[in-house]
Structures are given as C-alpha cells and as structure tokens.
Design a protein around this motif. Structure first.
Motif, PDB file in Angstrom:
ATOM      1  N   VAL A 161       0.855  -1.193   0.000  1.00  0.00           N
ATOM      2  CA  VAL A 161       0.000   0.000   0.000  1.00  0.00           C
ATOM      3  C   VAL A 161       0.887   1.237   0.000  1.00  0.00           C
ATOM      4  CG1 VAL A 161      -1.737   1.291   1.293  1.00  0.00           C
ATOM      5  CG2 VAL A 161      -1.837  -1.219   1.228  1.00  0.00           C
ATOM      6  N   ARG A 162       0.563   2.211  -0.828  1.00  0.00           N
ATOM      7  CA  ARG A 162       1.332   3.460  -0.859  1.00  0.00           C
ATOM      8  C   ARG A 162       0.576   4.546  -0.101  1.00  0.00           C
ATOM      9  NH1 ARG A 162       3.824   6.058  -5.636  1.00  0.00           N
ATOM     10  NH2 ARG A 162       5.522   6.365  -4.151  1.00  0.00           N
ATOM     11  N   LEU A 163       1.243   5.144   0.891  1.00  0.00           N
ATOM     12  CA  LEU A 163       0.640   6.193   1.716  1.00  0.00           C
ATOM     13  C   LEU A 163       1.424   7.489   1.573  1.00  0.00           C
ATOM     14  CD1 LEU A 163      -0.892   6.127   5.175  1.00  0.00           C
ATOM     15  CD2 LEU A 163       1.117   7.583   4.883  1.00  0.00           C
ATOM     16  N   LEU A 164       0.697   8.600   1.472  1.00  0.00           N
ATOM     17  CA  LEU A 164       1.294   9.933   1.342  1.00  0.00           C
ATOM     18  C   LEU A 164       0.824  10.823   2.478  1.00  0.00           C
ATOM     19  CD1 LEU A 164       2.706  12.288  -0.255  1.00  0.00           C
ATOM     20  CD2 LEU A 164       0.506  12.601  -1.430  1.00  0.00           C
ATOM     21  N   GLU A 165       1.790  11.541   3.075  1.00  0.00           N
ATOM     22  CA  GLU A 165       1.469  12.619   4.018  1.00  0.00           C
ATOM     23  C   GLU A 165       2.069  13.895   3.440  1.00  0.00           C
ATOM     24  OE1 GLU A 165       0.869  15.037   5.692  1.00  0.00           O
ATOM     25  OE2 GLU A 165       1.472  14.872   7.768  1.00  0.00           O
ATOM     26  N   PRO A 166       1.240  14.790   2.900  1.00  0.00           N
ATOM     27  CA  PRO A 166       1.766  15.940   2.151  1.00  0.00           C
ATOM     28  C   PRO A 166       2.281  17.100   2.989  1.00  0.00           C
ATOM     29  CG  PRO A 166      -0.623  15.962   2.115  1.00  0.00           C
ATOM     30  CD  PRO A 166      -0.230  14.691   2.810  1.00  0.00           C
ATOM     31  N   SER A 167       2.047  17.081   4.300  1.00  0.00           N
ATOM     32  CA  SER A 167       2.522  18.159   5.168  1.00  0.00           C
ATOM     33  C   SER A 167       2.918  17.533   6.497  1.00  0.00           C
ATOM     34  CB  SER A 167       1.430  19.221   5.351  1.00  0.00           C
ATOM     35  OG  SER A 167       1.879  20.266   6.168  1.00  0.00           O
ATOM     36  N   ALA A 168       4.099  16.943   6.527  1.00  0.00           N
ATOM     37  CA  ALA A 168       4.451  15.998   7.582  1.00  0.00           C
ATOM     38  C   ALA A 168       4.664  16.643   8.946  1.00  0.00           C
ATOM     39  CB  ALA A 168       5.701  15.216   7.182  1.00  0.00           C
ATOM     40  N   GLY A 169       5.194  17.862   8.993  1.00  0.00           N
ATOM     41  CA  GLY A 169       5.443  18.505  10.277  1.00  0.00           C
ATOM     42  C   GLY A 169       6.343  17.672  11.160  1.00  0.00           C
ATOM     43  N   ASP A 170       5.926  17.445  12.400  1.00  0.00           N
ATOM     44  CA  ASP A 170       6.749  16.671  13.321  1.00  0.00           C
ATOM     45  C   ASP A 170       6.541  15.174  13.172  1.00  0.00           C
ATOM     46  OD1 ASP A 170       4.279  16.303  14.446  1.00  0.00           O
ATOM     47  OD2 ASP A 170       4.909  16.743  16.500  1.00  0.00           O
ATOM     48  N   GLY A 171       5.677  14.759  12.226  1.00  0.00           N
ATOM     49  CA  GLY A 171       5.593  13.343  11.889  1.00  0.00           C
ATOM     50  C   GLY A 171       4.534  12.544  12.604  1.00  0.00           C
ATOM     51  N   VAL A 195       6.091  14.654   2.923  1.00  0.00           N
ATOM     52  CA  VAL A 195       6.667  15.888   2.384  1.00  0.00           C
ATOM     53  C   VAL A 195       6.641  16.959   3.461  1.00  0.00           C
ATOM     54  CG1 VAL A 195       6.558  17.599   0.533  1.00  0.00           C
ATOM     55  CG2 VAL A 195       5.777  15.250   0.118  1.00  0.00           C
ATOM     56  N   GLU A 196       7.770  17.644   3.621  1.00  0.00           N
ATOM     57  CA  GLU A 196       7.864  18.729   4.583  1.00  0.00           C
ATOM     58  C   GLU A 196       8.666  19.870   3.981  1.00  0.00           C
ATOM     59  OE1 GLU A 196       7.793  21.461   7.301  1.00  0.00           O
ATOM     60  OE2 GLU A 196       6.501  19.681   7.385  1.00  0.00           O
ATOM     61  N   LEU A 197       8.118  21.071   4.017  1.00  0.00           N
ATOM     62  CA  LEU A 197       8.746  22.231   3.396  1.00  0.00           C
ATOM     63  C   LEU A 197       9.918  22.774   4.208  1.00  0.00           C
ATOM     64  CD1 LEU A 197       8.787  24.555   1.296  1.00  0.00           C
ATOM     65  CD2 LEU A 197       7.031  25.693   2.668  1.00  0.00           C
ATOM     66  N   ASP A 198       9.786  22.819   5.514  1.00  0.00           N
ATOM     67  CA  ASP A 198      10.808  23.441   6.354  1.00  0.00           C
ATOM     68  C   ASP A 198      12.025  22.526   6.478  1.00  0.00           C
ATOM     69  OD1 ASP A 198      11.605  25.573   8.289  1.00  0.00           O
ATOM     70  OD2 ASP A 198      11.635  23.852   9.653  1.00  0.00           O
ATOM     71  N   PRO A 199      13.223  22.973   6.076  1.00  0.00           N
ATOM     72  CA  PRO A 199      14.405  22.094   6.085  1.00  0.00           C
ATOM     73  C   PRO A 199      14.757  21.547   7.456  1.00  0.00           C
ATOM     74  CG  PRO A 199      14.811  24.043   4.747  1.00  0.00           C
ATOM     75  CD  PRO A 199      13.520  24.284   5.463  1.00  0.00           C
ATOM     76  N   ALA A 200      14.724  22.387   8.491  1.00  0.00           N
ATOM     77  CA  ALA A 200      15.095  21.923   9.819  1.00  0.00           C
ATOM     78  C   ALA A 200      14.108  20.878  10.326  1.00  0.00           C
ATOM     79  CB  ALA A 200      15.174  23.109  10.780  1.00  0.00           C
ATOM     80  N   THR A 201      12.808  21.124  10.117  1.00  0.00           N
ATOM     81  CA  THR A 201      11.801  20.153  10.532  1.00  0.00           C
ATOM     82  C   THR A 201      11.977  18.847   9.785  1.00  0.00           C
ATOM     83  OG1 THR A 201      10.249  21.957  10.973  1.00  0.00           O
ATOM     84  CG2 THR A 201       9.319  19.756  10.762  1.00  0.00           C
ATOM     85  N   CYS A 202      12.321  18.939   8.511  1.00  0.00           N
ATOM     86  CA  CYS A 202      12.527  17.739   7.701  1.00  0.00           C
ATOM     87  C   CYS A 202      13.706  16.924   8.222  1.00  0.00           C
ATOM     88  CB  CYS A 202      12.749  18.138   6.242  1.00  0.00           C
ATOM     89  SG  CYS A 202      12.925  16.747   5.121  1.00  0.00           S
ATOM     90  N   ARG A 203      14.803  17.591   8.557  1.00  0.00           N
ATOM     91  CA  ARG A 203      15.971  16.873   9.081  1.00  0.00           C
ATOM     92  C   ARG A 203      15.633  16.160  10.382  1.00  0.00           C
ATOM     93  NH1 ARG A 203      18.635  21.606   7.321  1.00  0.00           N
ATOM     94  NH2 ARG A 203      18.562  22.482   9.431  1.00  0.00           N
ATOM     95  N   ASP A 204      14.915  16.844  11.266  1.00  0.00           N
ATOM     96  CA  ASP A 204      14.535  16.230  12.529  1.00  0.00           C
ATOM     97  C   ASP A 204      13.641  15.014  12.302  1.00  0.00           C
ATOM     98  OD1 ASP A 204      15.966  18.162  13.858  1.00  0.00           O
ATOM     99  OD2 ASP A 204      14.204  19.396  14.365  1.00  0.00           O
ATOM    100  N   LEU A 205      12.716  15.139  11.356  1.00  0.00           N
ATOM    101  CA  LEU A 205      11.805  14.035  11.102  1.00  0.00           C
ATOM    102  C   LEU A 205      12.552  12.841  10.514  1.00  0.00           C
ATOM    103  CD1 LEU A 205       9.026  12.809  11.039  1.00  0.00           C
ATOM    104  CD2 LEU A 205       8.582  13.991   8.871  1.00  0.00           C
ATOM    105  N   ARG A 206      13.476  13.092   9.611  1.00  0.00           N
ATOM    106  CA  ARG A 206      14.265  11.988   9.046  1.00  0.00           C
ATOM    107  C   ARG A 206      15.002  11.230  10.149  1.00  0.00           C
ATOM    108  NH1 ARG A 206      16.501  14.969   4.179  1.00  0.00           N
ATOM    109  NH2 ARG A 206      15.131  14.371   2.455  1.00  0.00           N
TER     110      ARG A 206
END
Length: 576
Positions: free
Chosen positions: A66-76, A109-120
């Motif tokens: 199953v493929r799932l998308l979260e288009p505005s991930a934020g803190d996950g 998908v997350e627009l903010d770079p710092a938030t994206c790094r933390d989520l990864r």
C-alpha cells in the motif's frame, strides 16, 4: 535535478526545477521557521490513529503493498504512526527478511528544512528500533521523507491513501511569486482560499482508483464561496464518503479557533455520505465511531446517512439531523429571498473608521456630507436604538468624489488626515485625487429606504431589526430591502427561526458557536412570494413584526404552505 511536468485537472503545468536534497522554499523569501508561520497545528494522537483507521491503513493488511502519502508531515504524527503499523504488518508477512519491499510504501513531504531533518532522524530511529538494519533505516528515511514544497515538487503517485493535516497559511503570508505559481497550477485556489485548498486538489489528483484521502482541517471550504471550485472537483471526479464534525473537541494539541472537520474522499463513484458530530477524542470513543462510519449498514444511532449533501456547486449540507430535510423542504416550497423582489447588501466599509465615523453632531462638515450611521451595537433583539454615530460622505450623487473646493468644511475636516488616508490601499491608484475616498461608495438614497438590519455575528436571528429609513448601515451590518414584501412581515418570518435554520445549514460556524449572517448565506434563505400569501395571513404577519413577536410554527407552515407538523424541527431548535 528533477523536473515537474504533468497535468492537474487537464491544466498543463510548466516545468519547475527542484533539487531533492534539500529543496529551498520557492520565491524570493526564505522558508518560514516558526510553527505558526508554517501553518503547523499538531493533531492529537488518538485522532491520528482514527484517521488512519478510516482509510483502512491497519496492520492486518499487507501494508508494504500500500502506498501512503502525508503531504505536510510537520513533526511526523501521521508518518510515525503509519510506520509503526507498516512495520507490524511487514514483520508478520512473508517478506520480513527483505526491507527493500518497503521503499515505495510511504512518502512524507515537509517544506521546512530543519523540521525535515529532525523528522528523518526520528524516522530512522523508529526503523532501527523496529529491527531494520542501520543502513536500510537511513535509506528508507531519506527515501520516505522529502524536503519539498508539496504544491510545486515532484512527488510521484499514485497513492492508495493520503492522510494528514494540511497547513493553515493565509494568502498574505505567502510570497507573491509563489502565490502566483500556486494559482497557475491549481484552479481551485480562488478568492481568499487558504493554502489547504490546493493541498486537497493535488492530493486528490495523486489517488489511485479506490484510493482514499482523509484530512483534518477547517471546514470553511465545504460552505464558503472560495471552496466552490474544490467542491465541484470532488463532485465531478470523486466521492465524499464520510464527514466528521470535530467542533468542540480537543482534536489538536492547541486551540485553533476554527470549526474543524475530518473528511474522507475516495476516487470512486458518488454515493451516500456518512455524517456524524464527534463528542470526544478518547481512543475508545473514536474506535467505536470508526466502526459506525465504516459499517456496511445504512446508518446507526450516532451516524447519519446523507443522500445528497449538495445541489450543483453549492455548499455541502452535512448536518446529521432533521434540519437538513427541513431546509430542503422549504427550498422546494418557496423561491430564494432575492427572487421575491428583495435585495441583500452590506453596509459601508470606510477603510478608516477613526476618520470617517464619529458622533453625528460632532462631525464638523457640511450637512450634505454626513449621514446618521447604524452599527451592529445599535441592533438588539429586533429593535434599532441609534447610538448617535455618523459617517462622513465624500461621494457625489453621480458616483464620483465631491470636489473639496466646493465643500470647505469637509476639506478642513479631512486635511489633517491626508497622509494616513493616502497610504491606504484603496487610495494608492490615484493618491492625489482619491486620497479621501471610502472603500465603498456611499449612496444616501439607501438611508431613506426602509430596511431590515442584520448584525453579522450572532447565535441566532432574533436580532434582525426593522429600520424605517433614517440610518445608513455600517459594514458590520447586512441589510434587506424589498419591492413587494412588507418588511415588518418579513422580519417576523425571519426572526421566527427561518433565518437561523438556513444560516446554520449553510454558514461556517465560528468559535463560541456563533454564526455568520453574511450576504452569501442570507441569499440562500427561501421565502414565499408576498403576492401568494392570503390577505388575512399578511395582516397577521405584519402585526407580529410590528409588535416584535415571534411566529408560532403553525403560522410558518401556513406561510410556506407545507403540511402541518413538517416544520417541527424549528420547535426543537428553539429548545437547544
């Protein structure tokens, strides 16, 4: 480099270049950093789990397929919960020794770079704790979590499920160049649409046949004019399956001050909609509500089935009670208000009330350059009590601004405010000649016309007042004039539950349970033509309006010529 190329709703999108790692925010301004600027509002965990259940993303399914998308991930919140379910399903399945089957399972998908790094980093940690080897965990984290602008990036679908909480960002906070690109790409982003509207559009375009979208956000788009294009898109290509009214619950971890709902939309054939008002966000309650919403039965004691939530591109009527059928009955029985010779308008917006509005007697201008002004504070329980304010009128009868040379007292009054008035947006096109204009043109003839005055924000319609033709309405008042209807009679009908019935059905409710009695909703009220009401009943209505009395339900049934007892929902509403 990756290239965006494709079509949304048949509209060609020009190629846009983005670097995958990292992708800066488009436009000349840097990406917003604070959660508020990013439109970040965090969803309560029990609600996240409820929404994943609603789209069928449960660990008893082979979720690696199953493929799932979260288009505005934020803190996950959504992503991390989905990963836990995915890992449980994968580890119990036949491919537990092959983590490569997980590569396509999730995109966030997350627009903010710092938030994206933390989520990864968080995703990689959860994967390692779930038994995924270090290198694979890092690979999956980078594959799954993308630092992009979802509306302009290159996310490749289709997806079986799209789940999340799209960002709450007003247009004023979006750089002009970026906003223009959004509008070019997304036909649903019209008027004052919040950025969550194109999030719906793109997410829907990425669904597989039978795929489901589940978003939690403000429900304004289901009723307001700016949501018309999105509603039309859903009606033409998709199916609204479920609507959960979340107002009054603690769905978020902070008070958002919005009327919130959860919508489930499927790429499939339209059909009945399950509608419910949630009473709690406790896990056990939501688990039971999910079973009721996804049950194969036609409805339950808590969940209503709405056969036709909309007519054309109009607002969705999703109330899970008898009021919906009552509204439909009256719409079929009588024409819309403005089809009976009435006109709905709004009072004057000056753009500088501190200059143009003051006590009438204290306005030192020519008598022809000021009008007595009615404000919403003057209208209480069906009566108008003038507080003595006035408004300066810089407009001539032919529609242009008067010459200040011809009105020296007006010129002397306005001159000290020239600089601040000229800076207003409404005066910028021609500041030398139009610096003293009001936003709206003032038409003195409206002062002399009898009218009904209707304050904007109210709990019910009891405030609707008759004004005999002595005051000009301010911008926080709507008004109704009539060519045929006796306004006293119309006042009695509208105050007796009819106005609230229609406004509650069509308007967006705001904090505190208040309703917006705005023109777009007032025009949806249906009333019979005055000529079709028998003379003796006309006299009864006029007398009730003049005395400030509310009409009994039986009288309203005679006015609309509907069967006795068919408007009993009005009696129930008056007891709420």
């Amino acid at each position: 480099m990756s290239v965006v190329a494709g079509s949304l709703r048949g509209m060609s999108i020009q190629p846009l270049l983005f670097e995958l790692e990292p992708v800066p925010a488009p436009g000349p301004q840097p990406a917003p950093r604070t959660p508020k600027e990013r439109g970040a509002v965090f969803t309560r965990q029990s609600v996240v789990d409820f929404m994943l259940d609603l789209v069928g993303y449960t660990a008893d399914r082979p979720l690696w397929t199953v493929r799932l998308l979260e288009p505005s991930a934020g803190d996950g919140r959504f992503v991390l919960s989905a990963i836990s379910r995915l890992l449980a399903a994968w580890q119990a399945g036949p491919n537990a020794d092959d983590d490569s089957v997980l590569d396509s399972a999730i995109r966030a998908v997350e627009l903010d770079p710092a938030t994206c790094r933390d989520l990864r980093s968080h995703v990689a940690s959860v994967l390692r704790d779930g038994g995924v080897p270090e290198l694979s965990a890092r690979r999956l984290a980078r594959t799954w979590v993308r630092n992009q602008d979802f509306l302009l990036g290159d996310i490749v679908g289709p997806f079986d499920a799209v789940v999340g909480n799209p960002p709450y960002i007003r247009q004023e906070l979006i750089p002009n160049a970026t906003l223009a690109r959004y509008r070019d790409c997304y036909p649903t982003m019209v008027g004052r649409a919040d950025v969550y509207v194109p999030f719906f559009e793109r997410s829907l375009s990425l669904l597989t046949p039978g795929g489901k979208l589940c978003f939690i956000c403000a429900d304004a788009w289901t009723k307001n004019d700016y949501g018309r294009a999105l509603r039309r898109l859903v009606a033409s290509r998709f199916a609204l399956r479920a609507y959960v009214d979340m107002y009054g619950t603690d769905a978020f971890e902070e008070d958002v001050g919005a009327y919130t709902s959860i919508t489930v939309i499927e790429r499939g054939q339209a059909g009945p909609v399950r509608s419910v008002r949630a009473e709690s966000t406790e896990p056990a309650y939501l688990a039971g509500l999910r079973m009721a919403l996804t049950s194969s039965s036609a409805g339950t004691s808590t969940v209503a089935t709405v056969a036709a939530p909309a007519r054309g591109g109009g607002p969705w009527l999703l109330k899970a009670d008898r009021r919906l059928s009552t509204v439909r009955l009256l719409e079929d029985a009588a024409p819309a208000l403005e089809q009976t010779g009435c006109h709905v308008g709004i009072g004057v917006a000056t753009g500088a009330d501190k200059v143009f509005v003051a006590p009438f007697a204290a306005l030192d201008v020519e008598d022809s350059r000021k009008l007595p002004l009615a404000t919403n504070q003057d209208v209480v329980e069906g009566r108008v009590t003038w507080s003595g304010l006035g408004v300066v009128n810089p407009w001539s009868d032919d529609g242009g601004l008067v010459s200040l040379a011809e009105f020296p007292r007006l010129a002397a009054y306005l001159e000290p405010f020239r600089e601040c008035l000229a800076r207003r947006h409404t005066a910028r096109r021609d500041p030398a000649r139009s610096w003293y204009r009001t936003i709206d043109r003032i038409t003195p003839e409206l002062t002399r016309r009898p009218k009904l005055l209707i304050p904007d924000i109210r709990v019910n319609g009891n405030a609707i007042a008759y004004e005999p033709g002595e005051l000009y309405p301010h911008h926080n008042l709507y008004y109704v004039t009539a060519m045929s209807w006796d306004l006293r009679a119309l006042q009695a009908v509208l105050r007796s539950g009819i106005a609230k019935l229609f406004i509650d059905a069509y308007a967006v409710r705001i904090g505190g349970g208040y309703l917006r009695f705005q023109a777009q909703y007032l025009r949806r009220i249906h009333v019979p033509a005055w000529a079709g009401i028998p003379p003796e009943l006309r006299s009864e209505l006029i007398a009730a309006g003049t005395a400030g009395q509310l009409l009994p339900t039986e009288t309203l049934e005679r006015v609309y010529r509907v069967p006795a007892g068919s408007l009993s929902a009005l009696d129930e509403e008056s007891q709420r």
